[in-house]
Design a protein around this motif. Structure first.
Motif, PDB file in Angstrom:
ATOM      1  N   LEU A   1      12.891  -4.314   2.820  1.00  0.00           N
ATOM      2  CA  LEU A   1      12.241  -5.469   2.207  1.00  0.00           C
ATOM      3  C   LEU A   1      13.268  -6.500   1.759  1.00  0.00           C
ATOM      4  O   LEU A   1      13.042  -7.724   1.878  1.00  0.00           O
ATOM      5  CB  LEU A   1      11.388  -5.027   1.015  1.00  0.00           C
TER       6      LEU A   1
ATOM      7  N   ILE B   1      12.791   1.804   2.468  1.00  0.00           N
ATOM      8  CA  ILE B   1      11.778   0.754   2.368  1.00  0.00           C
ATOM      9  C   ILE B   1      12.290  -0.420   1.542  1.00  0.00           C
ATOM     10  O   ILE B   1      12.124  -1.589   1.919  1.00  0.00           O
ATOM     11  CB  ILE B   1      10.487   1.319   1.754  1.00  0.00           C
TER      12      ILE B   1
ATOM     13  N   CYS C   1      -5.551  -3.074   5.596  1.00  0.00           N
ATOM     14  CA  CYS C   1      -4.776  -2.294   4.615  1.00  0.00           C
ATOM     15  C   CYS C   1      -5.700  -1.489   3.699  1.00  0.00           C
ATOM     16  O   CYS C   1      -5.424  -0.320   3.400  1.00  0.00           O
ATOM     17  CB  CYS C   1      -3.885  -3.222   3.789  1.00  0.00           C
TER      18      CYS C   1
ATOM     19  N   TRP D   1       1.075  -5.609  -0.316  1.00  0.00           N
ATOM     20  CA  TRP D   1       1.003  -4.332   0.395  1.00  0.00           C
ATOM     21  C   TRP D   1       2.393  -3.775   0.685  1.00  0.00           C
ATOM     22  O   TRP D   1       2.562  -2.561   0.804  1.00  0.00           O
ATOM     23  CB  TRP D   1       0.191  -4.493   1.665  1.00  0.00           C
ATOM     24  N   THR D   2       3.396  -4.622   0.785  1.00  0.00           N
ATOM     25  CA  THR D   2       4.760  -4.100   0.970  1.00  0.00           C
ATOM     26  C   THR D   2       5.252  -3.411  -0.306  1.00  0.00           C
ATOM     27  O   THR D   2       5.947  -2.394  -0.238  1.00  0.00           O
ATOM     28  CB  THR D   2       5.738  -5.228   1.350  1.00  0.00           C
TER      29      THR D   2
ATOM     30  N   TRP E   1      -0.065 -10.142   1.840  1.00  0.00           N
ATOM     31  CA  TRP E   1       0.639  -9.066   2.543  1.00  0.00           C
ATOM     32  C   TRP E   1       1.856  -8.590   1.761  1.00  0.00           C
ATOM     33  O   TRP E   1       2.258  -7.420   1.870  1.00  0.00           O
ATOM     34  CB  TRP E   1       1.045  -9.525   3.942  1.00  0.00           C
ATOM     35  N   THR E   2       2.442  -9.471   0.955  1.00  0.00           N
ATOM     36  CA  THR E   2       3.588  -9.045   0.148  1.00  0.00           C
ATOM     37  C   THR E   2       3.181  -7.979  -0.869  1.00  0.00           C
ATOM     38  O   THR E   2       3.986  -7.106  -1.216  1.00  0.00           O
ATOM     39  CB  THR E   2       4.198 -10.246  -0.583  1.00  0.00           C
TER      40      THR E   2
ATOM     41  N   TRP F   1      14.399  -8.284   4.811  1.00  0.00           N
ATOM     42  CA  TRP F   1      13.284  -9.096   5.305  1.00  0.00           C
ATOM     43  C   TRP F   1      13.114 -10.363   4.480  1.00  0.00           C
ATOM     44  O   TRP F   1      12.707 -11.415   4.999  1.00  0.00           O
ATOM     45  CB  TRP F   1      12.015  -8.250   5.266  1.00  0.00           C
TER      46      TRP F   1
END
Length: 535
Positions: free
Chosen positions: A462, A458, A511, A286-287, A283-284, A465
């Motif tokens: 991040l 964004i 995704c 996709w960030t 998932w990282t 996060w």
């Protein structure tokens, strides 16, 4: 008495995960020993482990490989920018408007969105060197068609030539960095090499962009610019053939490299297609894709219009405007390798993303709201510095976020596919806005501001996060810390591929499906523009 928890336990690892406390205390020397042995238990190369040579590849061979790839990038960028910095000249010679020019550019990106993912999987299978060789041959054929279209002043033939070129570009965009991923690991020269390659490519791009209009003006025919691009493309093919033979000899003579932190064997090509690993992209990853969607597209669309924008704002001809735009896009080429080296040693990839987002917003704000020549010049100078950060940190961030190095080509292909889909949408919209504004740049620059602001928001999100998400913290690791925490990284990989495999694959599937829908949306915009002449 209850046992005390390990003092150096990473955030996010709680009790009950069946991890021995001493797993975090493995010294860096033990990890390096794994690397030096070159473990082949997870190899995907064509040769079997028992057939592998034991010699370690010397640095001189790696430097030679990097020099050859940089030569290829230099020639490719020179050829590409010769043909891409003549927006006003092309519109005049072919009698087309901004929307038609945007559709000309989008025709290439349409092919890239259609074939890029497939090309990524194929590149992982056949290797970066082979993909560069085949891709550059197709690129040369496309450049010959484009030169012929310029000679005959045919808009339709030029579109066809751009589509053929796109078929070659699809392969070469991925192959260069796929080759690097098979030679170098994160925090072990990968970012530095990427930065160096980008910097050398910028020099080639600077020469192409700054001399394109000079060639057209002095020869009296803009078609000569495209024929010069053909000759440069032929030089690139020679360099590519040498690199292909060099890579083949190197892999036959030396053992594959490995990651000093995790012991993972780095592969230049795979024995089979590994589609399931593409679904297991973390998932990282996709960030980082989300950041790239807005930051990269902002830079590309801005660069596409930089020469014509300079003509409007500085009140100069195409030749002088070409020099201004070239300096803004390529003048800071030395920073690419510098930023790459800093990322390799000191990490903090998310922090660099935030710095890049801030710089891009500052530059776009100046170009949008400044009413003086000095303000526009400041925008170009700011852009020249901060645009160097984006590509390096994004490419290295993608590589550092992955559990499987051998599908880097597929992961990078997803990134390019998404960027090209965004470029299609943004370019067509920007072309329509500019046409409705009497071909000026009073309104269209607000699009640049929106994209730059999105990249800053964004990246900051991040960064915040990462204070709570352990896997995002891995992107902040320095070289020293990454080697020391090699066993911790392996444990996070084990959990992702075993304990939470189902959840991670579901995220990856969602995704990829969202990316497919996004691409279909860009196709709809493209075909609508082709059918109606506007959006």
């Amino acid at each position: 008495m209850a046992a005390r928890p390990p003092q150096n336990q990473e955030p996010g690892l709680q009790q009950g995960h069946n991890i021995q406390p001493d797993v975090f205390k493995a010294p860096a020397e033990d990890v390096r020993a794994v690397s030096e042995k070159g473990s082949t238990s997870v190899s995907t190369d064509d040769a079997s482990p028992n057939d592998r040579p034991e010699l370690v590849m010397p640095r001189s061979w790696k430097f030679t490989a990097i020099a050859l790839v940089c030569s290829i990038s230099f020639g490719a960028a020179w050829s590409a920018r010769l043909a891409a910095s003549m927006k006003s000249t092309i519109k005049k010679e072919l009698s087309i408007n901004n929307t038609q020019f945007a559709l000309l550019e989008a025709s290439e990106e349409f092919m890239q969105t259609a074939l890029m993912m497939l090309s990524g999987v194929v590149t992982d299978r056949i290797g970066g060197a082979a993909a560069i060789l085949y891709g550059n041959i197709i690129l040369t054929v496309g450049s010959i068609i484009i030169a012929g279209a310029a000679t005959g002043k045919s808009y339709q033939l030029k579109i066809f030539g751009r589509i053929v070129s796109a078929l070659g570009d699809v392969a070469t965009q991925i192959a260069t960095y796929r080759a690097f991923a098979g030679w170098l690991a994160p925090s072990a020269g990968f970012a530095t090499t990427v930065g160096l390659e980008i910097g050398i490519g910028r020099i080639g791009g600077f020469l192409g962009s700054s001399t394109a209009n000079i060639i057209a003006k002095n020869t009296g025919n803009f078609a000569w610019t495209y024929w010069v691009a053909v000759f440069v493309s032929l030089f690139t093919n020679v360099c590519t053939l040498i690199f292909f033979k060099f890579t083949k000899k190197a892999h036959n003579k030396f053992a594959p490299a490995s990651d000093a932190a995790t012991g993972e064997v780095l592969t230049e090509k795979n024995k089979r297609f590994d589609f399931h690993k593409v679904l297991e992209l973390p998932w990282t990853f996709w960030t980082i894709m989300l950041f790239s969607m807005v930051e990269t597209s902002c830079a590309i669309v801005y660069s596409q219009n930089a020469t014509e924008l300079a003509e409007h704002r500085f009140k100069v001809d195409a030749v002088e405007a070409g020099w201004y735009s070239s300096l803004s896009q390529y003048g800071g080429f030395v920073f690419s390798a510098l930023f790459g080296a800093l990322i390799d040693v000191y990490g903090h990839r998310l922090s660099w993303m935030a710095v890049c987002g801030f710089g891009m917003l500052l530059s776009m704000a100046l170009i949008n709201w400044s009413t003086t020549t000095g303000g526009v010049a400041a925008s170009y100078a700011t852009y020249a510095v901060f645009v160097r950060i984006g590509p390096v940190v994004i490419i290295d961030g993608i590589r550092s976020s992955m559990w499987h190095q051998d599908v880097f080509g597929s992961a990078y292909a997803a990134k390019i596919t998404m960027n090209n889909a965004t470029n299609i949408l943004v370019r067509i919209i920007a072309g329509v806005v500019q046409d409705a504004d009497d071909n000026s740049y009073h309104r269209v620059t607000i699009i640049y501001v929106f994209l730059a602001m999105s990249s800053l928001v964004i990246s900051v999100a991040l960064l915040i996060w990462s204070w709570f998400a352990v896997d995002l913290q891995l992107l902040q690791y320095t070289r020293k810390r990454r080697i020391a925490r090699g066993t911790f990284i392996l444990e996070r990989k084990r959990r992702a591929l075993e304990e939470t495999k189902g959840r991670n694959r579901t995220i990856g599937t969602y995704c990829l499906s969202a990316l497919l829908l996004y691409v279909l949306g860009s196709w709809a915009a493209y075909f609508w523009g082709v059918a109606t002449g506007n959006n």
